[in-house]
Scaffold this motif. Sequence first.
Motif, short mmCIF file in Angstrom:
data_model
loop_
_atom_site.label_atom_id
_atom_site.label_comp_id
_atom_site.label_asym_id
_atom_site.label_seq_id
_atom_site.Cartn_x
_atom_site.Cartn_y
_atom_site.Cartn_z
N ALA A 210 0.81 -1.23 0.00
CA ALA A 210 0.00 0.00 0.00
C ALA A 210 0.84 1.27 0.00
CB ALA A 210 -0.92 0.00 1.22
N SER A 211 2.15 1.15 -0.11
CA SER A 211 2.99 2.35 -0.08
C SER A 211 2.65 3.26 -1.25
CB SER A 211 4.47 1.95 -0.12
OG SER A 211 4.82 1.23 1.04
N ASP A 212 2.76 4.56 -1.01
CA ASP A 212 2.29 5.53 -1.99
C ASP A 212 3.42 6.28 -2.69
OD1 ASP A 212 -0.49 5.03 -1.44
OD2 ASP A 212 -0.21 6.12 0.42
N SER A 213 4.13 7.13 -1.96
CA SER A 213 5.14 7.99 -2.59
C SER A 213 6.47 7.26 -2.64
CB SER A 213 5.28 9.29 -1.77
OG SER A 213 6.29 10.09 -2.30
N THR A 214 6.72 6.56 -3.74
CA THR A 214 7.90 5.70 -3.82
C THR A 214 8.91 6.18 -4.85
OG1 THR A 214 6.77 4.27 -5.40
CG2 THR A 214 6.60 3.69 -3.06
N HIS A 215 8.59 7.27 -5.56
CA HIS A 215 9.50 7.78 -6.60
C HIS A 215 9.82 9.25 -6.36
CE1 HIS A 215 8.22 4.09 -8.55
NE2 HIS A 215 9.14 4.27 -9.48
N CYS A 216 11.04 9.61 -6.65
CA CYS A 216 11.52 10.98 -6.46
C CYS A 216 10.76 11.95 -7.37
CB CYS A 216 13.02 11.03 -6.76
SG CYS A 216 13.75 12.68 -6.64
N ARG A 217 10.24 13.01 -6.80
CA ARG A 217 9.51 14.01 -7.60
C ARG A 217 10.47 14.87 -8.42
NH1 ARG A 217 4.41 16.05 -6.55
NH2 ARG A 217 5.16 18.18 -6.26
N ARG A 218 11.75 14.83 -8.07
CA ARG A 218 12.72 15.65 -8.80
C ARG A 218 13.17 14.97 -10.09
NH1 ARG A 218 18.56 17.55 -6.33
NH2 ARG A 218 19.06 19.12 -7.88
N CYS A 219 13.51 13.66 -10.01
CA CYS A 219 14.06 12.99 -11.19
C CYS A 219 13.29 11.75 -11.61
CB CYS A 219 15.54 12.64 -10.96
SG CYS A 219 15.79 11.26 -9.81
N GLY A 220 12.33 11.29 -10.77
CA GLY A 220 11.50 10.15 -11.13
C GLY A 220 12.05 8.79 -10.77
N SER A 221 13.26 8.73 -10.21
CA SER A 221 13.85 7.44 -9.85
C SER A 221 13.15 6.87 -8.61
CB SER A 221 15.34 7.61 -9.55
OG SER A 221 16.04 8.07 -10.68
N ARG A 235 13.65 5.95 6.15
CA ARG A 235 14.95 6.54 5.81
C ARG A 235 15.24 6.18 4.35
NH1 ARG A 235 18.01 4.33 9.53
NH2 ARG A 235 17.46 5.90 11.09
N TYR A 236 15.20 7.17 3.47
CA TYR A 236 15.20 6.94 2.03
C TYR A 236 16.31 7.75 1.36
CZ TYR A 236 12.79 11.37 2.50
OH TYR A 236 12.48 12.66 2.87
N ARG A 237 16.59 7.33 0.14
CA ARG A 237 17.57 8.04 -0.70
C ARG A 237 17.20 7.83 -2.16
NH1 ARG A 237 22.09 7.09 -3.67
NH2 ARG A 237 23.70 8.74 -3.65
N CYS A 238 17.37 8.87 -2.97
CA CYS A 238 17.15 8.73 -4.41
C CYS A 238 18.48 8.41 -5.08
CB CYS A 238 16.58 10.02 -4.98
SG CYS A 238 16.45 9.96 -6.79
N PRO A 239 18.63 7.23 -5.71
CA PRO A 239 19.89 6.88 -6.36
C PRO A 239 20.11 7.67 -7.65
CG PRO A 239 18.25 5.18 -6.77
CD PRO A 239 17.62 6.15 -5.81
N GLY A 240 19.04 8.32 -8.14
CA GLY A 240 19.18 9.08 -9.39
C GLY A 240 19.83 10.43 -9.20
N CYS A 241 19.26 11.25 -8.30
CA CYS A 241 19.77 12.61 -8.11
C CYS A 241 20.46 12.80 -6.76
CB CYS A 241 18.64 13.63 -8.25
SG CYS A 241 17.35 13.50 -6.98
#
Length: 473
Positions: A210-221, A235-241
């Motif tokens: 049921a998780s919702d916000s799973t992608h970076c709004r800046r780069c989409g990763s 505790r999250y990190r975007c590997p793209g940006c």
Amino acid sequence: MAAIAVKAALARAAGRAVRASGRGGGTSLPGRLLLRWEPGAIGTLAARLPAGSAIISATNGKTTTAAMVASILERSGVSLVHNRSGANMAGGIASTLLDALQGRGIAGEMGLFEVDEFWLATLVSELAPRALLLANLFRDQLDRYGELDTIADRWAEVVGAAAPGTRLVLNADDPLVADLGRERHSDAIRPDVLYFGLELDAGLGELEHASDSTHCRRCGSPYTYSAVHLGHLGRYRCPGCGRTRPEPTIRAAGIELLGTRGAHFRLETPEGSAAVRLGLPGLYNVYNAVGAAALAHGLGVGLDTIVAGLEATAAAFGRGERVAIGAVDLQLLLIKNPAGANEVLRTLALESADLHLLGVLNDRIADGRDVSWIWDADWELLAPHIGRAVCAGTRAAELALRLKYAGVPTDRLAVVPELPRALDAALAPLAGGSPAGSGRSQLFAVPTYTAMLALREELAARGHVDAFWQERA
């Protein structure tokens, strides 16, 4: 000024008449009438608050977080104008200010308002708050709100347009909310932001279905998580940006969950740390507590007062509330979307086996007409613990079907759509007390929003609780 006083008097009289009639609806009606006659009334009345206002908004936990903040601020000696009834749209806020109006002044120093997430832009511009707490964004009532990005975009506009000096209190663990604290086109944190969050080395292990916000709004990763706490919070990190979770200033650490009895944790602040013994259940209420602590800290309240206020907070209306019915203790645990439902289910799973459950699923406007979200909630967590479940409400059969697919045997399920009969059916096997004969039996009710109101109305009609005016969506 005289004109608004006359309109205010007429609106208050209308509210009293509706309450006296016993038909309900008196919480927001006076405010709606006043706003029809005087559209700028909220701003006019709020300007009379000597210490200004604070606003709380979130998908989940607004009412409980506001109750916690109220408990803290009142212990610090601040008299509040607070929409305790939970009426959190414009009409409810206007009614709350109306109730506090005395002559040309307001009977209270500071406004404390929980605000519906869709009404935030309008009410922030009217109330011009000193502090704004944005706690979380989860998928909820898609037929009314649309997708999460729609609300996130609206909130970004609110934050950008907030009055200079407004303190932003944001959940560092929610990527959508945390991003609101960054400078536009930059990863730099705005100077007016205070972040809060949890310090957990271990959590769910992986993102829930049921998780919702799973992608970076800046780069989409897609985000990668070193710890998942609740839904997409962690505790999250975007590997793209390379964008990462901001470091929270106010933290809850050393968390111990005690099932439906409450939770213990260590509250860490720049002022120091202190143990908190919370009387409200679940990790979701730890989030509510640390958010409330952060807002209070941002308003200048000391650590000892914050802890005392948190520990003294009783369950808000229908949200962990306990009701004694003969030899049975009924606990009401509101559910309204997958993320919130999962935390309630996870909390109940910490109890012993052979749970007695009263599930009430409605599909009215304030619940959301689309109830497909119950298939995203992880009822499988609770299925092995259910001794008996009575399913009620306008979509009782669908809830029973979901529990059957989760693994609850059909001989443990009963479909009783009418709420009074369902309550009787759920209470009947427990009337003799606990199996040992020396204690009290437990019944857990998990209603959706309008179902919770209807259940409390039924309990009030039977004399188990006081009637409580409330009108929200």
